[in-house]
Scaffold this active site. Structure first.
Site, short mmCIF file in Angstrom:
data_model
loop_
_atom_site.label_atom_id
_atom_site.label_comp_id
_atom_site.label_asym_id
_atom_site.label_seq_id
_atom_site.Cartn_x
_atom_site.Cartn_y
_atom_site.Cartn_z
N SER A 63 0.83 -1.21 0.00
CA SER A 63 0.00 0.00 0.00
C SER A 63 0.85 1.25 0.00
CB SER A 63 -0.93 -0.01 1.22
OG SER A 63 -1.78 -1.11 1.13
N GLY B 278 1.30 0.78 -5.22
CA GLY B 278 0.24 -0.18 -4.90
C GLY B 278 -1.10 0.53 -4.76
N LYS C 69 15.86 1.87 -16.82
CA LYS C 69 15.59 3.33 -16.89
C LYS C 69 15.81 3.97 -15.53
CE LYS C 69 11.67 3.38 -14.51
NZ LYS C 69 11.24 4.24 -13.41
N ARG D 58 11.74 9.09 -7.62
CA ARG D 58 12.63 8.88 -6.48
C ARG D 58 14.05 8.59 -6.93
NH1 ARG D 58 8.43 5.55 -4.55
NH2 ARG D 58 8.80 4.54 -6.54
N ASN D 59 14.20 7.88 -8.08
CA ASN D 59 15.53 7.58 -8.58
C ASN D 59 16.24 8.86 -9.02
OD1 ASN D 59 15.82 4.54 -8.55
ND2 ASN D 59 13.82 4.79 -9.51
N1 LIG Z 1 5.79 4.98 -7.21
C1 LIG Z 1 5.76 4.89 -8.53
O1 LIG Z 1 5.55 5.90 -9.22
C2 LIG Z 1 6.01 3.58 -9.20
C3 LIG Z 1 5.56 3.40 -10.51
C4 LIG Z 1 5.79 2.21 -11.15
C5 LIG Z 1 6.44 1.18 -10.50
N2 LIG Z 1 6.87 1.36 -9.22
C6 LIG Z 1 7.52 0.23 -8.56
O2 LIG Z 1 6.64 -0.30 -7.57
C7 LIG Z 1 7.41 -0.89 -6.51
C8 LIG Z 1 6.90 -0.34 -5.19
O3 LIG Z 1 7.15 1.04 -5.22
P1 LIG Z 1 6.30 2.10 -4.42
O4 LIG Z 1 6.45 3.36 -5.16
O5 LIG Z 1 4.94 1.65 -4.12
O6 LIG Z 1 7.19 2.17 -3.09
P2 LIG Z 1 6.82 2.87 -1.74
O7 LIG Z 1 8.09 3.09 -1.03
O8 LIG Z 1 5.91 4.01 -1.99
O9 LIG Z 1 5.96 1.77 -0.98
C9 LIG Z 1 6.46 0.49 -0.68
C10 LIG Z 1 5.42 -0.24 0.14
O10 LIG Z 1 5.95 -1.49 0.51
C11 LIG Z 1 5.93 -1.58 1.93
N3 LIG Z 1 7.10 -2.33 2.36
C12 LIG Z 1 8.33 -1.87 2.64
N4 LIG Z 1 9.13 -2.89 3.00
C13 LIG Z 1 8.35 -3.97 2.97
C14 LIG Z 1 8.58 -5.29 3.29
N5 LIG Z 1 9.76 -5.74 3.70
N6 LIG Z 1 7.54 -6.14 3.16
C15 LIG Z 1 6.33 -5.71 2.77
N7 LIG Z 1 6.06 -4.45 2.44
C16 LIG Z 1 7.07 -3.60 2.56
C17 LIG Z 1 5.92 -0.20 2.48
O11 LIG Z 1 5.34 -0.19 3.77
C18 LIG Z 1 5.07 0.49 1.43
O12 LIG Z 1 3.71 0.28 1.70
C19 LIG Z 1 8.87 -0.56 -6.80
O13 LIG Z 1 9.48 -1.67 -7.41
C20 LIG Z 1 8.79 0.59 -7.81
O14 LIG Z 1 9.90 0.63 -8.69
C21 LIG Z 1 6.66 2.53 -8.55
O1 LIG Z 2 9.81 7.25 -8.66
P1 LIG Z 2 10.60 6.26 -9.45
O2 LIG Z 2 11.95 6.76 -9.83
O3 LIG Z 2 10.62 4.91 -8.79
O4 LIG Z 2 9.83 6.06 -10.84
C1 LIG Z 2 8.48 5.74 -10.81
C2 LIG Z 2 8.07 5.01 -12.05
O5 LIG Z 2 8.84 3.86 -12.25
C3 LIG Z 2 8.05 5.86 -13.28
O6 LIG Z 2 7.52 5.13 -14.34
#
Ligand SMILES: NC(=O)c1ccc[n+]([C@@H]2O[C@H](COP(=O)([O-])OP(=O)(O)OC[C@H]3O[C@@H](n4cnc5c(N)ncnc54)[C@H](O)[C@@H]3O)[C@@H](O)[C@H]2O)c1
Ligand SMILES: O=P(O)(O)OC[C@H](O)CO
Length: 375
Positions: free
Chosen positions: A52, A56, A234, A298-299
């Protein structure tokens, strides 16, 4: 008469589930062939989202706005309560109202019960430990979809490989989603596209139909390797862009790194069996543009801090969300070495992270290589 409900979300609710996706072929079909198309509304597809955080939660909104019945798993009960009761996730998506139909729980069995599709969005390095917990709870025949963009340190596995290894459900029931998908923009319902990839086109299509609504369009392909590596690589180029931004370099430097970065991404993915055209698509070039251009990334942000002179450990301390690129650098370079793929930009990012290269010296090429090369 104007519709009383004009927002995109309302429009989604008026549509039949899955009505948003139509291939060109379907659109051109003569009317007579459409006469036997099912018009009865069918029960909403039940889906679960594990994780979440920002992605997510945003993806749960995408699915709910497409007509699915969405349950979310949050580790912290207080976050599950906020999502279920206030329809908010204020830490990760400030100012965003979630669809009323979404609910969340910290108890996995109730989230996973009856789920036809299980979307996973936890940090890449925690995927395996989480799969061990949910393995027995995932319903038979459910499709499992990775939303993550990382590789596992140590094994160097892509996320779909970790899923395959831990769940043993067969590659045809595994899919991945990737593309230019900055969470907060999508949560604000800004029009966006992504690609769903699975070895099985049927699986990819089923997922794409579920993950489509008036502001989010999912395309399909069967190149899982290219799609996943596009999302991972990327991130590394976006760290490099952040670094040069932090140093204060301008658009020429960034455009040079983006363009040469795409060459590195493509060479790498093709060496591992991915298709070059996938890297020219949403999961490659599309995501590269979004991540390199946006301060929401974030990257990119982590790179900028490095370019401003913060050490790697300081940057890790400052990041309160997942920057997958920082963990992917080492396994990607190990994989590149195993296939003899040259990755000058990613190698320089690794050196900046290690503190052995001054961020000012990062360039689209290895500055120690004096020989001109073909572009
Ligand atoms: N945020 C974006 O814009 C975006 C877009 C596309 C893909 N992603 C990918 O989605 C994935 C998750 O990213 P995000 O942006 O949601 O990250 P985030 O840091 O916003 O959230 C991560 C979630 O995972 C939970 N978490 C942390 N450690 C954990 C653990 N050990 N076990 C279970 N849950 C845990 C956290 O509590 C949090 O709810 C990453 O691989 C990221 O590259 C992110
Ligand atoms: O915030 P970042 O760098 O993890 O990028 C989020 C997504 O992967 C963009 O598509």
């Amino acid at each position: 008469m104007p519709s009383p409900c004009s927002s995109r979300t309302c429009a989604a609710r008026r549509l039949r589930p899955n009505a948003g996706i139509r291939s060109r072929t379907t659109r051109r079909r003569p009317a007579v062939l459409n006469s036997d198309v099912q018009t009865e509304p069918r029960a909403a597809r039940k889906v679960a989202v594990l994780g979440s955080g920002s992605w997510g939660t945003t993806f749960a909104k995408i699915l709910a706005d497409g007509g699915a019945d969405v349950a979310m798993w949050a580790r912290r009960p207080e976050l599950a309560r906020e999502i279920s009761q206030s329809k908010r996730n204020s830490d990760y998506l400030p100012g965003i109202n979630l669809p009323r139909s979404i609910w969340a729980s910290s108890r996995l069995p109730e989230v996973l019960e009856g789920a036809e599709q299980v979307y996973v969005s936890v940090p890449a390095q925690s995927l395996r430990e989480n799969l061990l917990i949910v393995r027995e709870l995932i319903p038979a025949d459910a499709i499992v979809i990775s939303l993550m963009k990382g590789v596992e340190k140590g094994t160097r596995f892509r996320m779909s490989q970790v899923i395959d290894q831990e769940l043993r459900i067969g590659a045809d029931r595994v899919a991945v989603v990737s593309g230019p998908n900055l969470a907060l923009e999508i949560a604000k319902e800004q029009p966006t596209a992504a690609v769903v990839s699975s070895q099985s086109l049927e699986t990819a299509t089923t997922v794409a139909m579920t993950a489509t609504n008036p502001y989010f369009r999912s395309y399909v392909n069967t190149d899982v390797i290219g799609t996943e590596f596009g999302g991972v690589l990327k991130n590394l180029i976006a760290v490099a862009i952040g670094i040069v931004d932090g140093v204060g370099y301008g658009e020429n430097t960034k455009a040079s790194i983006i363009t040469r970065g795409l060459v590195e991404m493509t060479d790498f993915a093709v060496a591992f069996g991915g298709r070059a055209e996938t890297l020219a698509g949403l999961a490659g070039l599309g995501d590269l543009i979004a991540t390199c251009e946006s301060s929401l990334s974030r990257n990119n942000t982590a790179g900028r801090l490095l370019g401003q002179g913060y050490s790697f450990s300081d940057v890790v301390k400052q990041m309160n969300q997942t920057a997958e690129g920082l963990s992917s650098v080492a396994p990607i370079l190990e994989l590149a070495l195993s296939k003899g793929v040259e990755m000058p930009i990613v190698s320089q990012v690794a050196e900046v992270l290690a503190g052995t290269l001054d961020p000012r010296d990062i360039a689209p090429h290895l500055t120690t290589d004096p020989m001109p090369q073909g572009e």
